[in-house]
Motif scaffolding. Sequence first.
Motif, PDB file in Angstrom:
ATOM      1  N   PRO A 224      31.292  36.206  44.428  1.00 39.75           N
ATOM      2  CA  PRO A 224      31.463  34.826  43.951  1.00 39.75           C
ATOM      3  C   PRO A 224      32.724  34.629  43.111  1.00 39.75           C
ATOM      4  O   PRO A 224      33.304  33.533  43.098  1.00 39.75           O
ATOM      5  CB  PRO A 224      30.204  34.578  43.099  1.00 39.75           C
ATOM      6  CG  PRO A 224      29.634  35.922  42.798  1.00 39.75           C
ATOM      7  CD  PRO A 224      30.072  36.839  43.903  1.00 39.75           C
ATOM      8  N   VAL A 225      33.162  35.689  42.429  1.00 41.17           N
ATOM      9  CA  VAL A 225      34.419  35.598  41.656  1.00 41.17           C
ATOM     10  C   VAL A 225      35.579  35.359  42.635  1.00 41.17           C
ATOM     11  O   VAL A 225      36.426  34.473  42.422  1.00 41.17           O
ATOM     12  CB  VAL A 225      34.664  36.894  40.843  1.00 41.17           C
ATOM     13  CG1 VAL A 225      36.028  36.867  40.168  1.00 41.17           C
ATOM     14  CG2 VAL A 225      33.547  37.112  39.814  1.00 41.17           C
ATOM     15  N   ALA A 226      35.576  36.134  43.710  1.00 41.31           N
ATOM     16  CA  ALA A 226      36.651  36.009  44.707  1.00 41.31           C
ATOM     17  C   ALA A 226      36.604  34.633  45.369  1.00 41.31           C
ATOM     18  O   ALA A 226      37.641  33.995  45.582  1.00 41.31           O
ATOM     19  CB  ALA A 226      36.502  37.106  45.765  1.00 41.31           C
ATOM     20  N   GLU A 227      35.397  34.167  45.656  1.00 42.47           N
ATOM     21  CA  GLU A 227      35.247  32.844  46.278  1.00 42.47           C
ATOM     22  C   GLU A 227      35.736  31.751  45.316  1.00 42.47           C
ATOM     23  O   GLU A 227      36.440  30.817  45.717  1.00 42.47           O
ATOM     24  CB  GLU A 227      33.772  32.638  46.665  1.00 42.47           C
ATOM     25  CG  GLU A 227      33.391  31.262  47.147  1.00 42.47           C
ATOM     26  CD  GLU A 227      34.184  30.803  48.360  1.00 42.47           C
ATOM     27  OE1 GLU A 227      34.813  31.640  49.038  1.00 42.47           O
ATOM     28  OE2 GLU A 227      34.203  29.577  48.606  1.00 42.47           O
ATOM     29  N   GLY A 228      35.392  31.897  44.041  1.00 40.33           N
ATOM     30  CA  GLY A 228      35.861  30.943  43.028  1.00 40.33           C
ATOM     31  C   GLY A 228      37.376  30.950  42.939  1.00 40.33           C
ATOM     32  O   GLY A 228      38.017  29.893  42.843  1.00 40.33           O
ATOM     33  N   ALA A 229      37.964  32.135  42.977  1.00 37.17           N
ATOM     34  CA  ALA A 229      39.425  32.247  42.901  1.00 37.17           C
ATOM     35  C   ALA A 229      40.063  31.566  44.110  1.00 37.17           C
ATOM     36  O   ALA A 229      41.065  30.852  43.984  1.00 37.17           O
ATOM     37  CB  ALA A 229      39.835  33.719  42.833  1.00 37.17           C
ATOM     38  N   ARG A 230      39.461  31.784  45.268  1.00 37.32           N
ATOM     39  CA  ARG A 230      40.018  31.178  46.489  1.00 37.32           C
ATOM     40  C   ARG A 230      39.974  29.649  46.409  1.00 37.32           C
ATOM     41  O   ARG A 230      40.952  28.972  46.676  1.00 37.32           O
ATOM     42  CB  ARG A 230      39.224  31.669  47.710  1.00 37.32           C
ATOM     43  CG  ARG A 230      39.890  31.390  49.045  1.00 37.32           C
ATOM     44  CD  ARG A 230      38.952  31.628  50.220  1.00 37.32           C
ATOM     45  NE  ARG A 230      37.741  30.824  50.161  1.00 37.32           N
ATOM     46  CZ  ARG A 230      37.666  29.527  50.431  1.00 37.32           C
ATOM     47  NH1 ARG A 230      38.752  28.870  50.788  1.00 37.32           N
ATOM     48  NH2 ARG A 230      36.524  28.871  50.344  1.00 37.32           N
ATOM     49  N   ARG A 231      38.824  29.125  45.954  1.00 38.46           N
ATOM     50  CA  ARG A 231      38.683  27.662  45.888  1.00 38.46           C
ATOM     51  C   ARG A 231      39.631  27.037  44.873  1.00 38.46           C
ATOM     52  O   ARG A 231      40.135  25.939  45.058  1.00 38.46           O
ATOM     53  CB  ARG A 231      37.237  27.284  45.547  1.00 38.46           C
ATOM     54  CG  ARG A 231      36.349  27.239  46.787  1.00 38.46           C
ATOM     55  CD  ARG A 231      35.020  26.582  46.533  1.00 38.46           C
ATOM     56  NE  ARG A 231      34.181  27.399  45.677  1.00 38.46           N
ATOM     57  CZ  ARG A 231      33.813  27.093  44.440  1.00 38.46           C
ATOM     58  NH1 ARG A 231      34.187  25.934  43.915  1.00 38.46           N
ATOM     59  NH2 ARG A 231      33.062  27.904  43.730  1.00 38.46           N
ATOM     60  N   ARG A 232      39.874  27.761  43.770  1.00 35.55           N
ATOM     61  CA  ARG A 232      40.745  27.221  42.704  1.00 35.55           C
ATOM     62  C   ARG A 232      42.215  27.587  42.908  1.00 35.55           C
ATOM     63  O   ARG A 232      43.042  27.262  42.071  1.00 35.55           O
ATOM     64  CB  ARG A 232      40.310  27.786  41.352  1.00 35.55           C
ATOM     65  CG  ARG A 232      38.856  27.577  41.046  1.00 35.55           C
ATOM     66  CD  ARG A 232      38.661  26.259  40.351  1.00 35.55           C
ATOM     67  NE  ARG A 232      37.271  26.116  39.950  1.00 35.55           N
ATOM     68  CZ  ARG A 232      36.885  25.355  38.955  1.00 35.55           C
ATOM     69  NH1 ARG A 232      37.754  24.681  38.257  1.00 35.55           N
ATOM     70  NH2 ARG A 232      35.607  25.247  38.671  1.00 35.55           N
ATOM     71  N   GLY A 233      42.493  28.347  43.953  1.00 32.33           N
ATOM     72  CA  GLY A 233      43.888  28.714  44.216  1.00 32.33           C
ATOM     73  C   GLY A 233      44.441  29.769  43.263  1.00 32.33           C
ATOM     74  O   GLY A 233      45.650  29.835  43.036  1.00 32.33           O
ATOM     75  N   LEU A 234      43.570  30.616  42.698  1.00 25.53           N
ATOM     76  CA  LEU A 234      44.039  31.700  41.833  1.00 25.53           C
ATOM     77  C   LEU A 234      44.369  32.924  42.681  1.00 25.53           C
ATOM     78  O   LEU A 234      43.655  33.218  43.645  1.00 25.53           O
ATOM     79  CB  LEU A 234      42.966  32.111  40.812  1.00 25.53           C
ATOM     80  CG  LEU A 234      42.395  31.056  39.893  1.00 25.53           C
ATOM     81  CD1 LEU A 234      41.468  31.713  38.865  1.00 25.53           C
ATOM     82  CD2 LEU A 234      43.497  30.317  39.175  1.00 25.53           C
ATOM     83  N   ARG A 235      45.415  33.625  42.299  1.00 25.13           N
ATOM     84  CA  ARG A 235      45.714  34.877  42.986  1.00 25.13           C
ATOM     85  C   ARG A 235      44.711  35.940  42.543  1.00 25.13           C
ATOM     86  O   ARG A 235      44.302  35.971  41.381  1.00 25.13           O
ATOM     87  CB  ARG A 235      47.142  35.330  42.658  1.00 25.13           C
ATOM     88  CG  ARG A 235      48.192  34.586  43.484  1.00 25.13           C
ATOM     89  CD  ARG A 235      49.523  34.546  42.772  1.00 25.13           C
ATOM     90  NE  ARG A 235      50.086  35.858  42.553  1.00 25.13           N
ATOM     91  CZ  ARG A 235      50.790  36.535  43.459  1.00 25.13           C
ATOM     92  NH1 ARG A 235      50.991  36.025  44.657  1.00 25.13           N
ATOM     93  NH2 ARG A 235      51.299  37.713  43.170  1.00 25.13           N
ATOM     94  N   LEU A 236      44.340  36.792  43.500  1.00 27.25           N
ATOM     95  CA  LEU A 236      43.311  37.797  43.241  1.00 27.25           C
ATOM     96  C   LEU A 236      43.859  39.185  43.547  1.00 27.25           C
ATOM     97  O   LEU A 236      44.266  39.470  44.675  1.00 27.25           O
ATOM     98  CB  LEU A 236      42.090  37.506  44.127  1.00 27.25           C
ATOM     99  CG  LEU A 236      40.890  38.437  43.972  1.00 27.25           C
ATOM    100  CD1 LEU A 236      40.201  38.217  42.626  1.00 27.25           C
ATOM    101  CD2 LEU A 236      39.885  38.201  45.113  1.00 27.25           C
ATOM    102  N   ARG A 237      43.858  40.036  42.525  1.00 29.94           N
ATOM    103  CA  ARG A 237      44.292  41.431  42.714  1.00 29.94           C
ATOM    104  C   ARG A 237      43.058  42.322  42.614  1.00 29.94           C
ATOM    105  O   ARG A 237      42.070  41.952  41.971  1.00 29.94           O
ATOM    106  CB  ARG A 237      45.281  41.787  41.605  1.00 29.94           C
ATOM    107  CG  ARG A 237      46.059  43.078  41.828  1.00 29.94           C
ATOM    108  CD  ARG A 237      47.117  43.264  40.729  1.00 29.94           C
ATOM    109  NE  ARG A 237      48.136  44.209  41.151  1.00 29.94           N
ATOM    110  CZ  ARG A 237      48.386  45.360  40.533  1.00 29.94           C
ATOM    111  NH1 ARG A 237      47.723  45.694  39.447  1.00 29.94           N
ATOM    112  NH2 ARG A 237      49.321  46.174  40.980  1.00 29.94           N
ATOM    113  N   GLY A 238      43.103  43.482  43.221  1.00 26.83           N
ATOM    114  CA  GLY A 238      41.968  44.404  43.141  1.00 26.83           C
ATOM    115  C   GLY A 238      42.412  45.766  42.654  1.00 26.83           C
ATOM    116  O   GLY A 238      43.485  46.246  43.026  1.00 26.83           O
ATOM    117  N   TYR A 239      41.576  46.360  41.801  1.00 28.63           N
ATOM    118  CA  TYR A 239      41.820  47.724  41.346  1.00 28.63           C
ATOM    119  C   TYR A 239      40.754  48.639  41.935  1.00 28.63           C
ATOM    120  O   TYR A 239      39.592  48.252  42.055  1.00 28.63           O
ATOM    121  CB  TYR A 239      41.651  47.820  39.827  1.00 28.63           C
ATOM    122  CG  TYR A 239      42.828  47.411  38.990  1.00 28.63           C
ATOM    123  CD1 TYR A 239      43.916  48.258  38.809  1.00 28.63           C
ATOM    124  CD2 TYR A 239      42.835  46.194  38.314  1.00 28.63           C
ATOM    125  CE1 TYR A 239      44.977  47.904  37.995  1.00 28.63           C
ATOM    126  CE2 TYR A 239      43.899  45.829  37.495  1.00 28.63           C
ATOM    127  CZ  TYR A 239      44.966  46.689  37.344  1.00 28.63           C
ATOM    128  OH  TYR A 239      46.015  46.342  36.539  1.00 28.63           O
TER     129      TYR A 239
END
Length: 301
Positions: free
Chosen positions: A126-141
Motif C-alpha cells: 500500500p505504501v508503493a501504491e500510495g506513492a504511485r497515486r501521489r506521484g512520489l518517486r519510490l526507491r527500494g533497499y
Amino acid sequence: MHLPKQVRMVEVGPRDGLQNEAQLVPTATKIALIEQLADAGLSVVEAGSFVSPKWIPQMADTSEVLAGLTRKPGVSYPVLVPNMQGFAAALAAEVEEIAIFAAASESFSRRNINCSIAESLERFAPVAEGARRRGLRLRGYISCVVDCPYEGPIAPAAVADVAASLAALGCYELSLGDTIGTGTPARIQAMIERVAAAVPRERLAVHFHDTYGQALANILAALEQGVAVIDSSVAGLGGCPYAKGASGNVASEDVLYLLDGLGIRTGVAMARLAAAGRFVSQALGREPVSKVARALAAKAA
Ligand code: HMG
Ligand code: MG
C-alpha cells in the motif's frame, strides 16, 4: 576496464550515518549538513526516516528537518518509510521521494523491521501504491545482500527474489546493501550478476558499509559491472543499529576521490563535500573516518 562515464552519488549520511550515532544531533545541525551536501553538488541527499522513534530515536525529528530545510531545485531528499504510518508522515512533510527497505535475510528482517520478508512486502504494497497515486518517486533497499549478521552467507538468488518483488512494487531503483561490510569483489560481482538477471543493472545501486575495508574495491567491482549509482556517507558516518559491529557506510569523500581519479563525472565538488564532512565531524566531536578527508585536512594544515 569498461566503466560508466557518469555516476550518481546518493548521500545517505544524514540518515544512515546519524541514525547510528549514540548522541542526538540537533535538528539545526542536520539541516545545515543537508544543505551543505546539496551545495556540494549531490543530487540526492537522504534526509531522514519516518520509523518508530522508540526504535530509532535519532530520526525522530525528520518532520522538523524537512520543514526547516531550504530545498534546492533538482535535488531529491528521500526518506525511509516502513509502513503506512510512516507514509502519512512523509506526505505531511511534502516529500517527493521515499524509500522502502527490505532484507534478503529473514532474521535481519525480523530484527530490523519486526516482520518476515513476505510480511514486509505486504506492508510495502500500500505504501508503493500510495506513492504511485501521489506521484512520489519510490526507491527500494535490500539489506544483507552478501552476509547476514545472524544467518551468515546469503544466496544471490534470495537477493534477486527480493529485488524482483521490490521492482514489481514500482521501485525505480534498488540499492543493494552489504550491511555488515563483509563482501569482497568476487562475491559482490556474483551477487550483482544474479540480481541483474531479475532487474536491469541500470536500475541497481550499491550501498556498502566499510567494516572490513573492502568498500572501495567492491565499488570498483560494481562499476565494472555497469552499476552507476553509489550510496555513501559523508565523513564515513554510519552503521546499522541492528547489525552489531557494522561500521559506517563508505565515506563519500573516498568514493569521490576514486571516481574523480577514474575520470567519472559526478557533479560533486570535493572541497565542499570535505567541508561538510568536517562540519558534521566537529558537531560529533571527532575526526572524519574518511582517509581522503584526513589527507586533505593534513595537506591544508
Ligand atoms: P512494530 O513495533 O512492529 O510496529 O515496528 P507496530 O505497527 O506494531 O507499532 C508499534 C508502535 O510503533 C506503535 O506505537 C506505533 O504507533 C509505532 P505505540 O502504540 O507503541 O506508542 N509506529 C510508528 N511510529 C512512527 N512512525 C512509524 C511507525 N510505525 C509504527 N512509521 C517498525 C515496526 C517498522 C515501525 C519498527 O520496527 C521500526 O521502526 N524499525 C526501525 C527500522 C529502521 O529504521 N532501521 C534502520 C534503517 S534500515 C538500514 O539502516 C539498512 C539500510 O541502510 C541498507 C543497509 O545498509 O543494509 C537501508
Ligand atoms: Mg545502510
